[in-house]
Write a protein that holds these residues in place. Structure first.
Motif, PDB file in Angstrom:
ATOM      1  N   PRO A   1       0.852  -1.060  -0.102  1.00  0.00           N
ATOM      2  CA  PRO A   1       0.228   0.011  -0.065  1.00  0.00           C
ATOM      3  C   PRO A   1       0.828   1.318   0.215  1.00  0.00           C
ATOM      4  O   PRO A   1       1.666   1.379   0.834  1.00  0.00           O
ATOM      5  CB  PRO A   1      -0.711  -0.195   1.077  1.00  0.00           C
ATOM      6  CG  PRO A   1       0.076  -1.095   2.105  1.00  0.00           C
ATOM      7  CD  PRO A   1       0.721  -1.779   1.241  1.00  0.00           C
ATOM      8  N   VAL A   2       0.488   2.086  -0.995  1.00  0.00           N
ATOM      9  CA  VAL A   2       1.587   3.296  -1.204  1.00  0.00           C
ATOM     10  C   VAL A   2       0.553   4.420  -1.552  1.00  0.00           C
ATOM     11  O   VAL A   2      -0.417   4.535  -2.230  1.00  0.00           O
ATOM     12  CB  VAL A   2       2.356   2.912  -2.463  1.00  0.00           C
ATOM     13  CG1 VAL A   2       3.131   4.481  -2.728  1.00  0.00           C
ATOM     14  CG2 VAL A   2       3.583   2.158  -2.025  1.00  0.00           C
ATOM     15  N   ARG A   3       0.872   5.575  -0.754  1.00  0.00           N
ATOM     16  CA  ARG A   3       0.270   6.946  -1.207  1.00  0.00           C
ATOM     17  C   ARG A   3       1.216   7.844  -2.144  1.00  0.00           C
ATOM     18  O   ARG A   3       2.354   7.941  -1.865  1.00  0.00           O
ATOM     19  CB  ARG A   3       0.123   7.739  -0.135  1.00  0.00           C
ATOM     20  CG  ARG A   3      -0.588   9.263  -0.093  1.00  0.00           C
ATOM     21  CD  ARG A   3      -1.854   9.139  -0.526  1.00  0.00           C
ATOM     22  NE  ARG A   3      -2.651  10.057  -0.890  1.00  0.00           N
ATOM     23  CZ  ARG A   3      -3.814  10.150  -1.627  1.00  0.00           C
ATOM     24  NH1 ARG A   3      -4.592   8.965  -1.643  1.00  0.00           N
ATOM     25  NH2 ARG A   3      -4.294  11.287  -1.689  1.00  0.00           N
ATOM     26  N   ALA A   4       0.649   7.810  -3.417  1.00  0.00           N
ATOM     27  CA  ALA A   4       1.581   8.472  -4.418  1.00  0.00           C
ATOM     28  C   ALA A   4       0.991   9.824  -4.699  1.00  0.00           C
ATOM     29  O   ALA A   4      -0.110  10.007  -4.561  1.00  0.00           O
ATOM     30  CB  ALA A   4       1.280   7.588  -5.641  1.00  0.00           C
ATOM     31  N   SER A   5       1.940  10.512  -5.079  1.00  0.00           N
ATOM     32  CA  SER A   5       1.578  11.915  -5.556  1.00  0.00           C
ATOM     33  C   SER A   5       2.526  12.384  -6.710  1.00  0.00           C
ATOM     34  O   SER A   5       3.836  12.070  -6.402  1.00  0.00           O
ATOM     35  CB  SER A   5       1.701  13.042  -4.152  1.00  0.00           C
ATOM     36  OG  SER A   5       1.345  14.275  -4.444  1.00  0.00           O
ATOM     37  N   LEU A   6       1.974  13.237  -7.456  1.00  0.00           N
ATOM     38  CA  LEU A   6       2.816  13.634  -8.473  1.00  0.00           C
ATOM     39  C   LEU A   6       2.241  14.769  -9.395  1.00  0.00           C
ATOM     40  O   LEU A   6       0.996  15.004  -9.272  1.00  0.00           O
ATOM     41  CB  LEU A   6       3.294  12.609  -9.547  1.00  0.00           C
ATOM     42  CG  LEU A   6       2.100  11.916 -10.369  1.00  0.00           C
ATOM     43  CD1 LEU A   6       2.719  11.433 -11.726  1.00  0.00           C
ATOM     44  CD2 LEU A   6       1.068  11.071  -9.671  1.00  0.00           C
ATOM     45  N   VAL A   7       2.883  15.528 -10.000  1.00  0.00           N
ATOM     46  CA  VAL A   7       2.480  16.651 -10.936  1.00  0.00           C
ATOM     47  C   VAL A   7       2.558  16.210 -12.533  1.00  0.00           C
ATOM     48  O   VAL A   7       3.910  15.865 -12.718  1.00  0.00           O
ATOM     49  CB  VAL A   7       2.971  17.920 -10.631  1.00  0.00           C
ATOM     50  CG1 VAL A   7       2.573  18.973 -11.499  1.00  0.00           C
ATOM     51  CG2 VAL A   7       2.811  18.535  -9.067  1.00  0.00           C
ATOM     52  N   VAL A   8       1.629  16.422 -13.064  1.00  0.00           N
ATOM     53  CA  VAL A   8       1.771  15.926 -14.641  1.00  0.00           C
ATOM     54  C   VAL A   8       1.651  17.078 -15.516  1.00  0.00           C
ATOM     55  O   VAL A   8       0.807  17.829 -15.201  1.00  0.00           O
ATOM     56  CB  VAL A   8       0.528  15.025 -14.870  1.00  0.00           C
ATOM     57  CG1 VAL A   8       0.550  14.484 -16.346  1.00  0.00           C
ATOM     58  CG2 VAL A   8       0.777  13.629 -14.011  1.00  0.00           C
ATOM     59  N   HIS A   9       2.613  17.293 -16.383  1.00  0.00           N
ATOM     60  CA  HIS A   9       2.418  18.495 -17.266  1.00  0.00           C
ATOM     61  C   HIS A   9       2.540  17.926 -18.623  1.00  0.00           C
ATOM     62  O   HIS A   9       3.121  16.934 -19.269  1.00  0.00           O
ATOM     63  CB  HIS A   9       3.715  19.312 -17.499  1.00  0.00           C
ATOM     64  CG  HIS A   9       4.190  19.657 -15.990  1.00  0.00           C
ATOM     65  ND1 HIS A   9       3.673  21.021 -15.641  1.00  0.00           N
ATOM     66  CD2 HIS A   9       4.735  19.388 -14.837  1.00  0.00           C
ATOM     67  CE1 HIS A   9       3.961  21.406 -14.606  1.00  0.00           C
ATOM     68  NE2 HIS A   9       4.763  20.386 -14.202  1.00  0.00           N
ATOM     69  N   VAL A  10       1.378  18.355 -19.486  1.00  0.00           N
ATOM     70  CA  VAL A  10       1.336  17.782 -20.912  1.00  0.00           C
ATOM     71  C   VAL A  10       2.188  18.667 -21.903  1.00  0.00           C
ATOM     72  O   VAL A  10       2.099  20.064 -21.996  1.00  0.00           O
ATOM     73  CB  VAL A  10      -0.066  17.950 -21.381  1.00  0.00           C
ATOM     74  CG1 VAL A  10      -0.314  17.685 -22.873  1.00  0.00           C
ATOM     75  CG2 VAL A  10      -1.039  17.189 -20.599  1.00  0.00           C
ATOM     76  N   GLU A  11       3.325  18.130 -22.148  1.00  0.00           N
ATOM     77  CA  GLU A  11       4.058  18.963 -23.048  1.00  0.00           C
ATOM     78  C   GLU A  11       4.182  18.661 -24.522  1.00  0.00           C
ATOM     79  O   GLU A  11       4.907  19.215 -25.278  1.00  0.00           O
ATOM     80  CB  GLU A  11       5.711  18.440 -22.601  1.00  0.00           C
ATOM     81  CG  GLU A  11       5.970  19.267 -21.140  1.00  0.00           C
ATOM     82  CD  GLU A  11       7.089  19.379 -20.880  1.00  0.00           C
ATOM     83  OE1 GLU A  11       7.860  18.513 -21.301  1.00  0.00           O
ATOM     84  OE2 GLU A  11       7.551  20.160 -19.950  1.00  0.00           O
TER      85      GLU A  11
END
Length: 219
Positions: free
Chosen positions: A82-92
């Motif tokens: 079990p993992v808490r994931a976080s990220l920011v995604v940019h469409v380039e």
């Protein structure tokens, strides 16, 4: 994957516009500037409706604007951990054509926090800091079962082609829609602003004859 009832979607959209009449004004302004704005609330609603209710599905999904990107957080089951994931995604990168719908994404700020007292090999790697999360593309590239939609992954970039998904590639309605729209309308950029996901379009009137021919089925 569950399919939302179109009637429920329309009713929900209608209620949302009643509560947020400013969205109508924003949409009209966007049309003049070849921009389609989608409220982040709409994305959150769709995610809640589309995520299946099972143990493997992401939980506690959070979607927020992080201009010009989108911040996503979720609790996931990563190989039994079990993992808490976080990220920011940019469409380039975005290329929409009849033969491919290619999306180039840049991922930044990836964090993977192990929940509970898991002692799995993955948990050990994450807790020790042995995995380089600054280059998530390299991690994705070594997945044992890479999805067909994944075209390339390197460093902090991931490239997808949605038409690699059979349900898209083999759908005659999608093929016909692309053949009609792509000669005239393209996508210039996708970015967030003011809790909206804005799709910036570009128009090419020289492609109108080709679009008309495609609509008539003569190409």
């Amino acid at each position: 994957m569950p399919k939302p009832d179109p009637r429920v979607l329309l009713r929900t959209a209608g209620n949302y516009l009643k509560e947020h009449p400013e969205e109508i004004v924003r949409a009209l302004r966007g049309m003049l500037g070849l921009r389609v704005g989608v409220p982040m609330d709409a994305l959150r609603y769709l995610v809640r409706e589309l995520i299946p209710n099972n143990k493997k599905a992401p939980k506690d999904v959070v979607i927020e604007a992080a201009p010009p990107g989108v911040r996503i957080g979720a609790t996931v089951d990563a190989m039994g951990t079990p993992v808490r994931a976080s990220l920011v995604v940019h469409v380039e990168e975005l290329l929409v054509a009849v033969s491919e719908v290619r999306i180039g994404l840049r991922i930044e700020g990836l964090t993977l926090n192990v929940l509970g007292d898991s002692s799995s090999p993955l948990a050990g790697l994450l807790k020790s800091g042995a995995l380089d999360l600054s280059k998530p593309g390299n991690l994705v590239a070594f997945m044992p079962k890479r999805p067909a939609v994944l075209v390339d992954a390197k460093d902090d970039r991931v490239t997808l082609d949605l038409l690699k998904l059979p349900r898209f590639a083999e759908n005659p309605k999608i093929k016909r829609t692309l053949s009609v729209l792509t000669p005239v309308v393209g996508v210039r950029a996708i970015r967030t602003k003011d809790d909206h996901l804005d799709v910036h379009l570009k128009a090419d009137l020289s492609g109108v004859p080709q679009a008309i021919a495609a609509a008539r089925g003569t190409v």
